[in-house]
Design a protein around this motif. Structure first.
Motif, short mmCIF file in Angstrom:
data_model
loop_
_atom_site.label_atom_id
_atom_site.label_comp_id
_atom_site.label_asym_id
_atom_site.label_seq_id
_atom_site.Cartn_x
_atom_site.Cartn_y
_atom_site.Cartn_z
N GLY A 1 9.94 -15.45 -1.96
CA GLY A 1 10.63 -15.23 -3.22
C GLY A 1 9.78 -14.54 -4.27
N ARG A 2 8.52 -14.32 -3.97
CA ARG A 2 7.63 -13.67 -4.93
C ARG A 2 7.73 -12.16 -4.83
NH1 ARG A 2 1.70 -16.12 -4.83
NH2 ARG A 2 1.56 -14.45 -6.37
N ILE A 3 7.33 -11.46 -5.89
CA ILE A 3 7.41 -10.00 -5.94
C ILE A 3 5.99 -9.43 -5.89
CG2 ILE A 3 8.13 -8.00 -7.29
CD1 ILE A 3 10.28 -9.75 -8.53
N PRO A 4 5.66 -8.64 -4.87
CA PRO A 4 4.32 -8.04 -4.79
C PRO A 4 4.09 -7.04 -5.93
CG PRO A 4 5.50 -7.89 -2.68
CD PRO A 4 6.51 -8.29 -3.71
N ASN A 5 2.83 -6.80 -6.21
CA ASN A 5 2.43 -5.91 -7.31
C ASN A 5 1.93 -4.59 -6.73
OD1 ASN A 5 1.49 -4.69 -9.61
ND2 ASN A 5 -0.24 -6.09 -9.91
N LEU A 6 2.61 -3.50 -7.05
CA LEU A 6 2.23 -2.18 -6.54
C LEU A 6 0.79 -1.84 -6.89
CD1 LEU A 6 3.00 0.63 -5.34
CD2 LEU A 6 3.74 1.27 -7.65
N ALA A 7 0.36 -2.21 -8.09
CA ALA A 7 -0.98 -1.86 -8.56
C ALA A 7 -2.09 -2.55 -7.78
CB ALA A 7 -1.13 -2.19 -10.05
N ALA A 8 -1.75 -3.53 -6.94
CA ALA A 8 -2.76 -4.22 -6.15
C ALA A 8 -3.28 -3.36 -5.00
CB ALA A 8 -2.20 -5.53 -5.60
N ASP A 9 -2.57 -2.29 -4.65
CA ASP A 9 -3.00 -1.40 -3.57
C ASP A 9 -4.06 -0.43 -4.09
OD1 ASP A 9 -2.92 0.98 -1.68
OD2 ASP A 9 -1.47 -0.32 -0.68
#
Length: 354
Positions: A183-191
């Protein structure tokens, strides 16, 4: 590979890459014009434009991922894509419960177990040979994707595009204690291809350059979604082939077969670069590398992540050297028959369920 496995008269791959741009604007704009106002980077609903969706095969190379594979497969089972897609897991001779997890999960259509450890490149090749979809989505067994990703890929994929997704690493201590990870949303900026802060005064192993000052890099933004990485251009330590990361990437199956799939020597030499080489071959064959900013998955670290990372880095010089050697050879072309024959032979030595 022998000389006969390359089309005669071709330039070395390194030079061929200099002849290809990556201006995919017309492709993305054309898609948006037909998609009734949906942005290229917007998550796609299950009802969107499915009449033109391509068939998708998800290929998962799996080695010692019993800790993460159940969640990764649950995420595939939760996809809201209304068309059927197949899931193929290729177990690279794991000694944990990886094969057992795959065998009992309802979303897995086919499980194959390699006779011995052969590396992720070979595992992906086997999965590609078995795949029936027009598009192959390579997904690592420790990647958890949001429910819209299969639809995002299926509705945007073409015969001439490499669709690149992204990953958000989660430490084992974090995700193992989070039962609601889906249910969590990944963070694009983590890549790192999105936000990149390399160490200064250190030789960067891919390009060999040294940055004298700290850098707050934005590769994805600063290259205009990789458009400015065509014709052999680079962004500091990054170039276009290096943006092709198989943790989450979708490619046309026919194009992968034509270039002979992943070079299996990378798996024997160490870690990494097999995806970079495949990307280089596909780019030289005329494919465009297009990011999907909305396709971000959680990458679930193993319990011994630091130890594994050091082991991977120790083998990287060998695979990088192999990649550089291959850049001096012509682009492999017309290898579908040889690839299929090779995989058919290997499959006779594998265990698996239909």
């Amino acid at each position: 590979m022998t000389t006969s496995e390359f089309a005669p008269g071709l330039l070395p791959l390194r030079e061929e890459l200099l002849r290809h741009g990556n201006n995919h604007s017309s492709s993305t704009h054309a898609w948006e014009a037909l998609a009734d106002g949906i942005d290229w980077h917007q998550p796609t609903s299950s009802a969107c434009w499915l009449a033109s969706a391509r068939t998708v095969s998800v290929v998962i190379p799996a080695r010692q991922v019993g800790y993460s594979l159940p969640t990764a497969l649950d995420a595939l089972d939760a996809q809201h894509h209304k068309h059927e897609f197949e899931v193929i897991v290729v177990d690279d001779a794991s000694t944990d419960d990886t094969a057992h997890v795959a065998a009992r999960h309802r979303v897995v259509d086919r499980l194959v177990r390699l006779p011995q450890r052969m590396g992720a490149a070979t595992a992906r090749n086997v999965g590609t040979a078995l795949a029936t979809g027009q598009t192959v989505l390579y997904l690592d067994g420790d990647m958890v994707i949001p429910p819209h990703v299969i639809t995002d890929v299926a509705t945007r994929a073409t015969d001439t595009s490499v669709l690149v997704g992204f990953r958000h690493n989660l430490r084992y201590e974090v995700h193992s204690q989070d039962p609601a990870i889906l249910g969590r949303i990944p963070n694009l900026a983590a890549d790192h291809r999105v936000v990149w802060r390399p160490p200064p005064n250190t030789t960067l192993p891919y390009s060999g350059i040294t940055l004298p000052e700290p850098l707050d890099g934005r590769p994805l933004d600063d290259t205009h979604d990789f458009i400015d990485l065509g014709y052999g251009q680079s962004y500091y330590d990054w170039d276009l082939p290096r943006m092709v990361v198989t943790a989450l990437v979708a490619v046309p199956r026919a194009a992968v077969l034509d270039v002979g799939g992943f070079d299996p020597d990378f798996g024997r030499l160490g870690w990494g670069m097999e995806d970079t080489y495949l990307g280089a071959c596909l780019i030289a064959a005329g494919l465009l590398v297009i990011p999907l900013r909305q396709a971000v998955g959680f990458h679930l670290d193993p319990p011994d992540a630091a130890e594994q990372w050091q082991h991977k880095l120790a083998g990287w010089p060998h695979t990088l050297a192999r990649y550089r050697d291959l850049l001096e050879l012509p682009v492999p072309r017309g290898r579908t028959h040889a690839f299929t024959a090779s995989m058919s032979e290997l499959l006779t030595h594998c265990e698996g369920r239909p």
